[in-house]
Design an enzyme around this catalytic site. Structure first.
Site, PDB file in Angstrom:
ATOM      1  N   PRO A 132     -42.556  13.009 -92.987  1.00  0.00           N
ATOM      2  CA  PRO A 132     -43.844  13.591 -92.598  1.00  0.00           C
ATOM      3  C   PRO A 132     -43.811  14.374 -91.283  1.00  0.00           C
ATOM      4  CG  PRO A 132     -43.823  11.219 -92.267  1.00  0.00           C
ATOM      5  CD  PRO A 132     -42.598  11.558 -93.050  1.00  0.00           C
ATOM      6  N   ASN A 133     -44.538  15.449 -91.300  1.00  0.00           N
ATOM      7  CA  ASN A 133     -44.753  16.317 -90.126  1.00  0.00           C
ATOM      8  C   ASN A 133     -43.530  17.133 -89.719  1.00  0.00           C
ATOM      9  OD1 ASN A 133     -47.504  15.472 -89.688  1.00  0.00           O
ATOM     10  ND2 ASN A 133     -46.656  13.531 -89.004  1.00  0.00           N
TER      11      ASN A 133
ATOM     12  N   ARG B  32     -44.709  21.091 -82.926  1.00  0.00           N
ATOM     13  CA  ARG B  32     -44.705  19.740 -82.317  1.00  0.00           C
ATOM     14  C   ARG B  32     -44.087  19.779 -80.912  1.00  0.00           C
ATOM     15  NH1 ARG B  32     -42.783  15.355 -86.582  1.00  0.00           N
ATOM     16  NH2 ARG B  32     -43.650  13.981 -84.971  1.00  0.00           N
TER      17      ARG B  32
ATOM     18  N   TYR C  29     -38.589  17.869 -79.810  1.00  0.00           N
ATOM     19  CA  TYR C  29     -38.088  18.340 -81.105  1.00  0.00           C
ATOM     20  C   TYR C  29     -37.467  19.738 -81.065  1.00  0.00           C
ATOM     21  CZ  TYR C  29     -40.871  14.322 -82.509  1.00  0.00           C
ATOM     22  OH  TYR C  29     -41.392  13.054 -82.618  1.00  0.00           O
TER      23      TYR C  29
ATOM     24  N   ASN D 176     -34.111  12.149 -92.526  1.00  0.00           N
ATOM     25  CA  ASN D 176     -34.950  11.947 -91.347  1.00  0.00           C
ATOM     26  C   ASN D 176     -36.288  11.434 -91.888  1.00  0.00           C
ATOM     27  OD1 ASN D 176     -36.546  11.905 -89.123  1.00  0.00           O
ATOM     28  ND2 ASN D 176     -35.991  13.954 -88.383  1.00  0.00           N
TER      29      ASN D 176
ATOM     30  N   ALA E 177     -41.845   9.339 -89.109  1.00  0.00           N
ATOM     31  CA  ALA E 177     -42.620   8.136 -88.765  1.00  0.00           C
ATOM     32  C   ALA E 177     -42.473   7.023 -89.805  1.00  0.00           C
ATOM     33  CB  ALA E 177     -44.084   8.509 -88.589  1.00  0.00           C
TER      34      ALA E 177
ATOM     35  N   HIS F  19     -40.353   3.887 -89.302  1.00  0.00           N
ATOM     36  CA  HIS F  19     -40.826   2.740 -88.524  1.00  0.00           C
ATOM     37  C   HIS F  19     -41.751   1.828 -89.332  1.00  0.00           C
ATOM     38  CE1 HIS F  19     -39.278   5.261 -85.394  1.00  0.00           C
ATOM     39  NE2 HIS F  19     -40.249   6.151 -85.522  1.00  0.00           N
TER      40      HIS F  19
ATOM     41  N   ASP G 220     -36.726   0.156 -99.540  1.00  0.00           N
ATOM     42  CA  ASP G 220     -36.391  -0.379-100.871  1.00  0.00           C
ATOM     43  C   ASP G 220     -35.797   0.702-101.762  1.00  0.00           C
ATOM     44  OD1 ASP G 220     -37.167  -2.910-100.214  1.00  0.00           O
ATOM     45  OD2 ASP G 220     -39.123  -2.808-101.184  1.00  0.00           O
TER      46      ASP G 220
ATOM     47  N   GLU H  86     -28.853   8.429 -91.396  1.00  0.00           N
ATOM     48  CA  GLU H  86     -30.216   8.669 -90.896  1.00  0.00           C
ATOM     49  C   GLU H  86     -30.131   9.520 -89.638  1.00  0.00           C
ATOM     50  OE1 GLU H  86     -33.121   5.532 -91.135  1.00  0.00           O
ATOM     51  OE2 GLU H  86     -33.960   6.058 -89.177  1.00  0.00           O
TER      52      GLU H  86
ATOM     53  N   HIS I 162     -32.346  11.599 -86.428  1.00  0.00           N
ATOM     54  CA  HIS I 162     -33.585  11.865 -85.692  1.00  0.00           C
ATOM     55  C   HIS I 162     -33.291  12.928 -84.657  1.00  0.00           C
ATOM     56  CE1 HIS I 162     -35.886   8.562 -87.433  1.00  0.00           C
ATOM     57  NE2 HIS I 162     -34.735   7.898 -87.413  1.00  0.00           N
TER      58      HIS I 162
ATOM     59  N   SER J 175     -35.069  13.332 -81.853  1.00  0.00           N
ATOM     60  CA  SER J 175     -35.236  12.713 -80.531  1.00  0.00           C
ATOM     61  C   SER J 175     -34.474  11.388 -80.486  1.00  0.00           C
ATOM     62  CB  SER J 175     -36.724  12.457 -80.265  1.00  0.00           C
ATOM     63  OG  SER J 175     -37.237  11.542 -81.225  1.00  0.00           O
TER      64      SER J 175
ATOM     65  N   ARG K 219     -38.120   5.924 -76.628  1.00  0.00           N
ATOM     66  CA  ARG K 219     -39.531   6.249 -76.820  1.00  0.00           C
ATOM     67  C   ARG K 219     -40.414   4.995 -76.916  1.00  0.00           C
ATOM     68  NH1 ARG K 219     -40.069  10.982 -80.991  1.00  0.00           N
ATOM     69  NH2 ARG K 219     -42.178  10.884 -80.112  1.00  0.00           N
TER      70      ARG K 219
ATOM     71  N   ARG L 158     -42.181   2.676 -81.921  1.00  0.00           N
ATOM     72  CA  ARG L 158     -41.110   3.359 -82.667  1.00  0.00           C
ATOM     73  C   ARG L 158     -39.824   2.528 -82.718  1.00  0.00           C
ATOM     74  NH1 ARG L 158     -43.016   8.753 -83.278  1.00  0.00           N
ATOM     75  NH2 ARG L 158     -44.489   9.193 -81.623  1.00  0.00           N
TER      76      ARG L 158
HETATM   77  C1  DQA Z   1     -38.432  11.656 -85.468  1.00  0.00           C
HETATM   78  C2  DQA Z   1     -38.810  10.452 -84.604  1.00  0.00           C
HETATM   79  C3  DQA Z   1     -39.992   9.699 -85.196  1.00  0.00           C
HETATM   80  O1  DQA Z   1     -40.332   8.598 -84.375  1.00  0.00           O
HETATM   81  C4  DQA Z   1     -41.192  10.613 -85.300  1.00  0.00           C
HETATM   82  O2  DQA Z   1     -42.260   9.941 -85.939  1.00  0.00           O
HETATM   83  C5  DQA Z   1     -40.899  11.902 -85.976  1.00  0.00           C
HETATM   84  C6  DQA Z   1     -39.633  12.574 -85.689  1.00  0.00           C
HETATM   85  C7  DQA Z   1     -37.301  12.490 -84.852  1.00  0.00           C
HETATM   86  O3  DQA Z   1     -36.678  13.247 -85.588  1.00  0.00           O
HETATM   87  O4  DQA Z   1     -37.051  12.390 -83.652  1.00  0.00           O
HETATM   88  O5  DQA Z   1     -41.725  12.451 -86.686  1.00  0.00           O
HETATM   89  O6  DQA Z   1     -37.970  11.179 -86.721  1.00  0.00           O
END
Ligand code: DQA
Length: 149
Positions: A9-10, A17, A22, A74, A77, A80, A87, A98, A100, A102, A107, A111
């Site tokens: 998401p996002n 952002r 990011y 990735n 959110a 978390h 699953d 995985e 990320h 950041s 943080r 998180r």
């Molecule tokens: C993120 C870190 C997550 O905590 C956050 O919710 C994101 C981006 C990252 O790529 O740093 O949306 O996954």
């Protein structure tokens, strides 16, 4: 060989952002940057994004059912919060990285719960778009090594 690059998401809004966290580039730009590393003859990198948890689960199911070689994810959110994503990943037998952008460890406390990371074979974070590029590289190296065995 298919490698799924699944984005949560996002991440379709990355260019809007927090730039300090990011990097200010869009997901499409990061994808193009990573494509420089992707040898198209052997590996087919399938970049996917959704802000919907159920769509992300479907992407993982597709990877499972099509016997994909690896997943780079990735989960954003949902990493978390989502037992359902964890699953789904647990159904997958290939290599999982995985990523990320950041460094999540630096943080907020909320998180620090890392659910999907429990299925990850490796975790790369805190390097902005390099996190993705390193993941692509590491995935290729891992699969090459496996092919040689
Ligand atoms: C993120 C870190 C997550 O905590 C956050 O919710 C994101 C981006 C990252 O790529 O740093 O949306 O996954």
């Amino acid at each position: 060989m298919d490698i799924y690059v699944i984005n949560g998401p996002n991440l379709e809004m990355l260019q809007h952002r927090e730039k300090n966290l990011y990097g200010g580039e869009s997901l499409e730009e990061i994808q193009k940057y990573c494509a420089e590393e992707e040898p198209s003859d052997t590996y087919n990198f399938k970049w996917l994004q959704s802000s919907s948890e159920s769509k992300l689960i479907e992407f993982i199911h597709q990877a499972v059912l099509s016997n994909a070689a690896g997943i780079i994810i990735n989960p954003a959110a949902y990493g978390h919060t989502s037992v359902a994503l964890l699953d789904a990943l647990l159904c997958f037998e290939g290599f999982v990285i995985e990523v990320h952008l950041s460094n999540v460890h630096k943080r907020e406390l909320f998180r620090q719960t890392r659910l999907t990371a429990k299925r990850a074979d490796a975790l790369i974070e805190g390097l902005g778009k390099e996190s993705y590029r390193l993941a692509v590289n590491a995935m290729i190296k891992h699969l090459e090594k496996k092919r040689e065995q």
